[in-house]
Design a protein around this motif. Structure first.
Motif, PDB file in Angstrom:
ATOM      1  N   LEU A 141       0.803  -1.228   0.000  1.00  0.00           N
ATOM      2  CA  LEU A 141       0.000   0.000   0.000  1.00  0.00           C
ATOM      3  C   LEU A 141       0.836   1.278   0.000  1.00  0.00           C
ATOM      4  O   LEU A 141       0.413   2.298  -0.545  1.00  0.00           O
ATOM      5  N   ILE A 195       1.592   2.689  -3.573  1.00  0.00           N
ATOM      6  CA  ILE A 195       0.494   2.784  -4.553  1.00  0.00           C
ATOM      7  C   ILE A 195       0.216   4.242  -4.928  1.00  0.00           C
ATOM      8  O   ILE A 195       0.064   4.551  -6.112  1.00  0.00           O
ATOM      9  N   GLY A 254       3.692  -2.436  -5.195  1.00  0.00           N
ATOM     10  CA  GLY A 254       2.693  -1.420  -4.880  1.00  0.00           C
ATOM     11  C   GLY A 254       2.731  -0.262  -5.855  1.00  0.00           C
ATOM     12  O   GLY A 254       1.689   0.208  -6.320  1.00  0.00           O
ATOM     13  N   CYS A 255       3.919   0.188  -6.202  1.00  0.00           N
ATOM     14  CA  CYS A 255       4.063   1.276  -7.174  1.00  0.00           C
ATOM     15  C   CYS A 255       3.502   0.844  -8.529  1.00  0.00           C
ATOM     16  O   CYS A 255       2.781   1.605  -9.178  1.00  0.00           O
ATOM     17  N   ILE A 293       1.236  -1.493  -9.087  1.00  0.00           N
ATOM     18  CA  ILE A 293      -0.227  -1.608  -8.956  1.00  0.00           C
ATOM     19  C   ILE A 293      -0.875  -0.232  -9.107  1.00  0.00           C
ATOM     20  O   ILE A 293      -1.891  -0.090  -9.802  1.00  0.00           O
ATOM     21  N   GLY A 294      -0.291   0.789  -8.474  1.00  0.00           N
ATOM     22  CA  GLY A 294      -0.819   2.153  -8.621  1.00  0.00           C
ATOM     23  C   GLY A 294      -0.787   2.619 -10.065  1.00  0.00           C
ATOM     24  O   GLY A 294      -1.746   3.221 -10.557  1.00  0.00           O
TER      25      GLY A 294
END
Length: 131
Positions: free
Chosen positions: A51, A54, A107-108, A110-111
């Motif tokens: 998280l 993200i 996370g990066c 996914i963002g």
């Protein structure tokens, strides 16, 4: 905005930790294995690692617009995560581990993917309403 967010990330991952000796966990997915065996503290840490970056990934396609490539998300997530781990090593705070690199980078990414998908859906809706 992103600079303020990254300042907060570094504050929580480096500057608010207790200073101890330098500790390492360089075996990939060691914490994931323990989390799957029921360690709820590690489950929470893994989720938070995903998280944490993200929001950075969400802004990246917006900033780069048409020149955006997914590898930018991978490289930026990896760069930020390595920087955090190096700071933790230098100041002897926290655990330097590959699982953090993996989770933060994912996370990066996914963002980035979330933003790209949202942009494509938005463009599609705009084209349908103009027809």
């Amino acid at each position: 905005i992103i600079f303020l967010y990254l300042t907060q990330v570094f504050a929580t991952t480096v500057f608010t930790r207790d200073y101890t000796e330098q500790r390492f966990a360089l075996t990939p997915f060691w914490s994931w294995r323990l989390a799957m065996q029921g360690d709820t503290g590690l489950k929470e840490e893994i989720i938070l690692n995903f998280l944490m970056l993200i929001p950075v990934g969400i802004f990246l396609p917006i900033v780069f617009s048409k020149r955006f490539k997914l590898r930018y998300g991978i490289l930026l997530g990896l760069f930020i995560s390595i920087t955090i781990e190096i700071c933790q090593f230098i100041w002897k705070c926290g655990l330097v581990e590959t699982d953090d690199l993996i989770g933060n980078t994912c996370g990066c990414v996914i963002g980035c993917i979330m933003t790209v998908v949202f942009q494509k859906i938005y463009i599609k809706i705009q084209s349908l309403t103009k027809s």
